[in-house]
Write an enzyme that holds these catalytic residues in place. Structure first.
Site, PDB file in Angstrom:
ATOM      1  N   ASP A   1      -1.793 -10.100   4.525  1.00  0.00           N
ATOM      2  CA  ASP A   1      -2.572  -9.053   5.135  1.00  0.00           C
ATOM      3  C   ASP A   1      -3.455  -8.613   3.948  1.00  0.00           C
ATOM      4  O   ASP A   1      -4.449  -7.804   4.425  1.00  0.00           O
ATOM      5  CB  ASP A   1      -2.302  -8.115   6.445  1.00  0.00           C
TER       6      ASP A   1
ATOM      7  N   GLU B   1       8.184  -8.010   3.646  1.00  0.00           N
ATOM      8  CA  GLU B   1       8.557  -8.547   4.540  1.00  0.00           C
ATOM      9  C   GLU B   1       8.733  -9.785   3.674  1.00  0.00           C
ATOM     10  O   GLU B   1       7.926 -10.889   4.209  1.00  0.00           O
ATOM     11  CB  GLU B   1       7.150  -8.393   5.287  1.00  0.00           C
TER      12      GLU B   1
ATOM     13  N   TYR C   1       5.845  -2.578  14.327  1.00  0.00           N
ATOM     14  CA  TYR C   1       5.219  -2.307  14.678  1.00  0.00           C
ATOM     15  C   TYR C   1       4.903  -2.446  16.359  1.00  0.00           C
ATOM     16  O   TYR C   1       4.093  -3.179  17.213  1.00  0.00           O
ATOM     17  CB  TYR C   1       3.175  -2.633  14.618  1.00  0.00           C
TER      18      TYR C   1
ATOM     19  N   GLU D   1       6.373   1.561   7.379  1.00  0.00           N
ATOM     20  CA  GLU D   1       5.168   0.868   8.211  1.00  0.00           C
ATOM     21  C   GLU D   1       6.011   1.306   9.476  1.00  0.00           C
ATOM     22  O   GLU D   1       6.101   1.254  10.198  1.00  0.00           O
ATOM     23  CB  GLU D   1       4.837  -1.080   7.379  1.00  0.00           C
TER      24      GLU D   1
HETATM   25  C1  GCB Z   1       2.975  -5.991   8.072  1.00  0.00           C
HETATM   26  C2  GCB Z   1       2.292  -6.158   6.064  1.00  0.00           C
HETATM   27  C3  GCB Z   1       0.858  -5.624   5.803  1.00  0.00           C
HETATM   28  C4  GCB Z   1      -0.134  -5.609   7.380  1.00  0.00           C
HETATM   29  C5  GCB Z   1       0.787  -4.925   8.370  1.00  0.00           C
HETATM   30  C6  GCB Z   1      -0.144  -5.426   9.212  1.00  0.00           C
HETATM   31  O1  GCB Z   1       3.540  -5.315   8.342  1.00  0.00           O
HETATM   32  O2  GCB Z   1       2.896  -5.312   5.393  1.00  0.00           O
HETATM   33  O3  GCB Z   1       0.518  -5.747   4.640  1.00  0.00           O
HETATM   34  O4  GCB Z   1      -1.100  -5.440   6.849  1.00  0.00           O
HETATM   35  O5  GCB Z   1       1.361  -5.378   8.201  1.00  0.00           O
HETATM   36  O6  GCB Z   1      -1.852  -4.561   9.596  1.00  0.00           O
HETATM   37  O7  GCB Z   1      -0.298  -5.969  10.232  1.00  0.00           O
END
Ligand code: GCB
Length: 656
Positions: free
Chosen positions: A211, A455, A508, A544
């Protein structure tokens, strides 16, 4: 049990350092000036041409490296002025160049000091800090180097070429290809569209599973530097502490002579010699050593000594001297079942994930941006970051050493999604990348852990062997640091986590799952931590978490994409982190430090907006929330005996 594991690190580290780091052949010391070394930066405007021919190979067919680029008539048109360092993508107005995939050509003339071309006792080296992704280099039309991988430096000894004639200048041509395949790091695929009712003939796009935008070009400085023909090729430092004695183990590799003497001097910050030794390998002892402490963990963080290495070598032409000075921080790193220890004290990572990314320059190195980012980090009270998702510039790593910002140093293993990318071909390349990365970054006290990937598809069958081998190799290269990779797989399915020292988990909640429902975060996050810990009894970092937030969007009660939602989501995470950090959670790294560019997609409103700062480094509301939290955390993890505690004083954010 807890002590046993910590002990194992402390004992094995020094024993193994000699054999582990010796696995690395050849050095990649940062080019520093000294009494025996000069450097000449080649930053500025280079001639540039993208090869727009159908097969992207016209540059090779017409041998663009044989003559000045501007003199070659090419279908792709005239040359452009291209700044170095910079990505080529965003500096122009041509949309085709922004999304270009294939070979681009860079060229410039360098004028060399007379001594470099006439003194045969001088070695002239061309060094390229970063060329993304695959690079071929010619000097005066002669092929001198080839390198795969966009985030690590490579060099060519060009002495013979520049010393063979009356020339006082040389023409450097660099062809760079940004095409990614399932076997590159990061991986990617080219998708050819053959349905002529929908796409023009020969149409293709490059797809990736990571990403961030695949910026390309010469991202870091290109420079020339000199050494004598017999020279210090590599230095490896590991450190330990015995009571109040700092132990500095050194190993030095010499090239160009079998007959030499080495002297080493360790100087304190005031320039006083505190220890000295001789020979290519040894241990220096520093009584009452000043340890290297992270920012906000100690009154005097980031104490650096200097290791001065002096070589006197015998060559056919007589004695030759070389001098190299390396900053050295004395510190230990250890991992127990539930803690991450720096200098024997529990360390809690409170920081960020970053990207090398900014307007116009893309991933091009930029001093003002670098300094601004460090000022923001210190304002925030951040004590750590992860180099998501590739190794960053060496100058940035040096500032981490100087400011005490702890680094989890990550390889470009991002977006390993296909089984093909877990094959032996990929693994072999990944092992080599880890060698290059450890070789470059092994001496930074700020680097406390290697991350081999972000990931990956770690629940696919080949992932077990892949990560077992990759992590074992990295530990063999550097037994002095723990190794991890960052997972998003479930605790039951992940086949790589059995081999890591610290579990790094991304999640997330209420963003990609149960979106809009912040009320589920606490339960889901607590369950996540408990499952991982029950299964592995290893410390965990929330590597994250975050929410997409468009600066200036406000909504109360909070809705997704508003600044209030980002804050609300973070607060829910913090409630659980505050419980679990008393047990085994050893860190929290927000996604992301700043907004950054990605590929276009319906989920991305001109890039990823999960930054707590905008791409222009202005704070969103969440930055103030985190600032309060990080300074509070710093207060709790303060280990020095002195009564002075870290304080976040308005308008004078850093008291150290
Ligand atoms: C993740 C990735 C990261 C992305 C982020 C997102 O898990 O490691 O590279 O930018 O999520 O914002 O989706």
């Amino acid at each position: 049990m807890l002590r046993e594991r910590a002990g194992a690190w402390a004992v094995l580290g020094p024993l193994l350092w000699g054999c582990g780091l010796a696995l690395l052949q050849g050095g990649m010391l940062y080019p520093r000036e000294s009494r025996s070394r000069e450097r000449k930066e080649l930053d500025g405007l280079w001639s540039f041409r993208a090869d727009f021919s159908d097969n992207r190979r016209q540059g090779f067919e017409q041998q663009w490296y044989r003559a000045p680029l501007r003199e070659v008539r090419a279908l792709s048109g005239p040359t452009l002025d291209m700044p170095v360092p910079s990505s080529f993508n965003d500096v122009g107005q041509d949309g085709r160049l922004r999304s270009f995939v294939g070979w681009v050509w860079y060229e410039r003339e360098a004028t060399l000091p007379q001594r470099w071309t006439q003194d045969l006792g001088t070695r002239v080296v061309l060094r390229i800090g970063s060329a993304h992704y695959y690079a071929i280099v010619w000097v005066n039309g002669v092929h001198v180097a080839e390198h795969e991988g966009g985030h690590l430096p490579f060099e060519a000894d060009i002495s013979k070429l520049v010393q063979s004639g009356p020339l006082s200048s040389c023409r450097i041509t660099i062809a760079i290809n940004n095409t990614l395949s399932p076997y590159t790091l990061p991986p990617g695929t080219i998708l050819y569209q053959t349905d002529t009712s929908k796409y023009p003939k020969g149409y293709f796009v490059q797809n990736t599973n990571f990403d961030f935008f695949n910026y390309a070009g010469l991202h870091r400085s290109v420079l020339l530097y000199t050494t004598p023909i017999s020279y210090i090729d590599d230095i490896t430092i590991t450190t330990d502490v015995d009571q109040d004695i700092g132990l500095v183990n050194y190993q030095i590799f010499i090239q160009g002579s079998e007959l030499f003497q080495l002297e080493v001097f360790l100087l304190d910050a005031d320039g006083r010699t505190v220890a000295q030794g001789t020979g290519g390998q040894g241990q220096l002892q520093v009584p009452r050593a000043h340890l290297w402490w992270p920012y906000l963990m100690h009154e005097h963080p980031a104490y650096l000594y200097s290791l001065e290495v002096r070589l006197t070598a015998q060559t056919a032409d007589g004695p030759v001297s070389d001098f190299y000075t390396l900053p050295v921080g004395i510190r230990t790193v250890a991992v127990t079942e539930s803690r991450f220890l720096i200098n024997g004290k529990p360390f809690y990572f409170h920081g960020v994930n970053k990207h090398e990314d900014a307007d116009i320059r893309g991933k091009g190195f930029d001093w003002p941006l670098l300094v601004k980012d460090f000022n923001l980090l210190r304002w925030l009270g951040a004590n750590a970051f992860r180099t998501s998702h590739y190794p960053y510039a060496e100058e940035l790593m040096q500032l981490c050493d100087r400011y005490g910002i702890v680094v989890i140093d990550e390889s470009p293993g991002a977006g390993i999604a296909l089984a093909q990318s877990l094959s032996n071909v990929s693994l072999q390349h990944h092992l080599e990348v880890m060698e290059e990365m450890v070789r470059r970054d092994k001496n930074h006290p700020a680097v406390v852990m290697w991350s081999v990937a972000n990931e990956p598809a770690s629940s696919l069958k080949p992932a077990g062997y892949y990560f077992k081998t990759l992590i074992a190799h990295t530990k063999a290269l550097d037994p002095s640091r723990p190794v991890t990779f960052v997972t998003k797989s479930s605790y039951e399915a992940d086949l790589g986590v059995p081999y890591v020292d610290v579990i790094c988990v991304n999640s997330y909640y209420s963003w990609y799952h149960d979106y809009g429902h912040m009320e589920v975060i606490q339960l889901q996050l607590a369950t996540q931590f408990e499952n991982w810990y029950r299964t592995y009894q290893k410390p965990i970092i929330q590597s994250e978490y975050g929410a997409e937030t468009i600066a200036g969007f406000h909504q109360d009660p909070p809705l997704m994409f508003s600044e209030e939602y980002q804050k609300g989501l973070l607060e829910q995470y913090h409630l659980v982190l505050d419980q679990k950090r008393k047990e085994y959670v050893v860190g929290e790294l927000i996604w992301n430090f700043a907004d950054f560019m990605t590929d276009q997609s319906p989920q991305r409103a001109i890039g990823n907006r999960k930054g707590i700062f905008t791409r222009q480094r202005q704070p969103k509301s969440a930055a103030f929330l985190l600032r309060e939290r990080y300074w509070k955390l710093a207060n709790e993890t303060w280990h020095h005996q002195s009564a002075v505690k870290p304080q976040c004083v308005e308008n004078s954010p850093f008291i150290f």
